[in-house]
Motif scaffolding. Structure first.
Motif, short mmCIF file in Angstrom:
data_model
loop_
_atom_site.label_atom_id
_atom_site.label_comp_id
_atom_site.label_asym_id
_atom_site.label_seq_id
_atom_site.Cartn_x
_atom_site.Cartn_y
_atom_site.Cartn_z
N UNK A 187 16.99 20.91 1.54
CA UNK A 187 16.71 20.28 2.84
C UNK A 187 17.39 18.93 2.95
N UNK A 188 17.36 18.15 1.88
CA UNK A 188 17.98 16.83 1.93
C UNK A 188 19.48 16.94 2.19
N UNK A 231 17.10 19.00 10.41
CA UNK A 231 18.20 19.58 9.63
C UNK A 231 18.39 21.05 10.00
N UNK A 232 19.62 21.58 9.85
CA UNK A 232 19.85 23.02 10.06
C UNK A 232 19.37 23.81 8.84
N UNK A 233 18.07 23.85 8.66
CA UNK A 233 17.46 24.37 7.43
C UNK A 233 16.21 25.16 7.78
N UNK A 234 16.08 26.36 7.19
CA UNK A 234 14.82 27.09 7.35
C UNK A 234 14.51 27.88 6.08
N UNK A 235 13.23 28.20 5.93
CA UNK A 235 12.78 29.11 4.87
C UNK A 235 12.32 30.41 5.53
N UNK A 244 21.02 19.53 3.63
CA UNK A 244 21.21 20.05 4.99
C UNK A 244 21.11 18.92 6.01
N UNK A 245 20.16 18.01 5.78
CA UNK A 245 19.99 16.88 6.70
C UNK A 245 21.15 15.90 6.60
N UNK A 246 21.51 15.52 5.38
CA UNK A 246 22.52 14.49 5.19
C UNK A 246 23.92 14.94 5.60
N UNK A 247 24.24 16.22 5.30
CA UNK A 247 25.62 16.68 5.45
C UNK A 247 25.77 17.82 6.45
N UNK A 248 24.68 18.13 7.16
CA UNK A 248 24.70 19.14 8.24
C UNK A 248 25.22 20.50 7.76
#
Length: 334
Positions: A167-168, A253-257, A170-174
């Motif tokens: 997640x970190x 962030x472009x992140x999912x579980x 995904x948030x920092x570097x898209x």
């Protein structure tokens, strides 16, 4: 994405083999990355890899993901569009005996995957987590939006940490990322340390099987071919800014579980009964108390997976267990 280039870590492993096979069937070009470790019989990994290597669009890099120089060179040469990170030190019980191996593979190795995804601007990184991250949660079915702050094993803790690391990044570097949580995967070409494999081997030899918590356990058993199908479909479900109903998509962030499970509980003793029927002989059961680090029950909500892919696992143990037994008898001539 049409005919993508896909890097699969752990390609000679149980799930990596099935996922790579399905990707190749769909027209992808696949680079497998595997160190062929001796955690279990490397001959089984070599046999899986031999099957994959018969396909013209498959190649393998024999390197460990915790070797960032060698791993990075293979990644840079292949230039994948999509990365599916399945390499890991697996197993709840082994994490009690050898926790250091989980740090190397699950934490350092996964950090290297994230770093290389950042350097190469990967279009979609998908990575394996586990239902074990739900830990002490008791509300079922497990949904992706539940808290996962109470791991019951070090294995689960490393997988939960990997999700947070992802997640970190995904948030920092898209970097678009999907982490999937597996629920008790089984089927042909399974690992020798898994219950179905151990039970089958013992019953055929006339040896007793260890049944923990006196059999008072339920699991959401997921057939491996169904699991691989879900993974391949999720490659096209790239996390963006628009959530679907019940989404676990991060607000930052472009992140999912995503759970990958059948959403169907089976009693452990009923599962053993399917093995007995398929083998045509009874098991000698050694009833034991709950194993340290284990949980009494799991059940996935597959609602998010269905919304994202139009698909969810559906093969019942009454079909999946006999398929494994057929493979086992053929492979081991037993």
């Amino acid at each position: 994405m049409t005919n993508p280039r896909v890097l699969v870590t752990g390609s000679a492993g149980f799930i990596g083999f099935h996922t790579s096979s399905k990707l190749l069937q769909r027209g992808a070009t696949v680079l497998g990355v595997d160190n062929f470790s001796d955690y279990y019989d490397p001959a089984l990994k070599e046999a899986r890899n031999d099957i994959l290597s018969n396909h013209p669009n498959f190649s393998v890099a024999r390197v460990s993901i915790d070797d960032i120089a060698g791993f990075g060179a293979a990644w840079a040469e292949f230039q994948p569009d999509i990365v599916i990170h399945l390499a890991a030190q697996a197993g709840v019980r082994y994490s009690i005996d050898a926790p250091e191996s989980y740090v190397a593979a699950n934490l350092i190795g996964s950090f290297n995957v994230l770093e290389l995804a950042r350097r190469h601007a990967t279009k979609h990184l998908l990575a394996a987590s586990t239902s074990s991250v739900y830990g002490a949660n008791t509300e079922m079915p497990f949904t992706e939006t539940q808290r996962t702050a109470t791991p019951m094993s070090f294995y689960a803790a490393t997988k939960g940490a990997t999700e947070l690391m992802g997640h970190s990044y995904a948030h920092l570097y898209k970097i678009p990322m999907t982490f999937f949580r597996f629920f008790t995967v089984y089927g042909p070409w399974g690992r020798p340390d898994m219950a179905l494999f151990k039970f089958t081997k013992a019953i055929l030899a006339g040896d007793p099987i260890d049944v923990y918590n006196n059999g008072e356990m339920v699991r959401d058993f997921t057939y491996v071919d169904d699991l691989a199908e879900a993974i391949v479909r999720l490659t096209d479900a790239i996390p963006g800014s628009e959530p679907v109903e019940g989404d676990s998509l991060s607000p930052v962030a472009p992140f999912r579980t995503v759970n990958i499970g059948a959403g169907q509980q089976t009693q452990l003793l009923d599962y053993i009964g399917e093995i007995e029927r398929a083998l045509g002989r009874p098991a000698i059961k050694n009833m034991l108390p709950m194993q340290q680090g284990d949980v009494p029950a799991t059940e996935a909500s597959a609602a998010l997976l269905r919304r994202l892919t139009g698909y969810a696992p559906s093969t019942p143990p009454s079909e999946g267990v006999p398929a494994f037994i057929r493979w086992y008898r053929e492979h081991y001539q037993n």
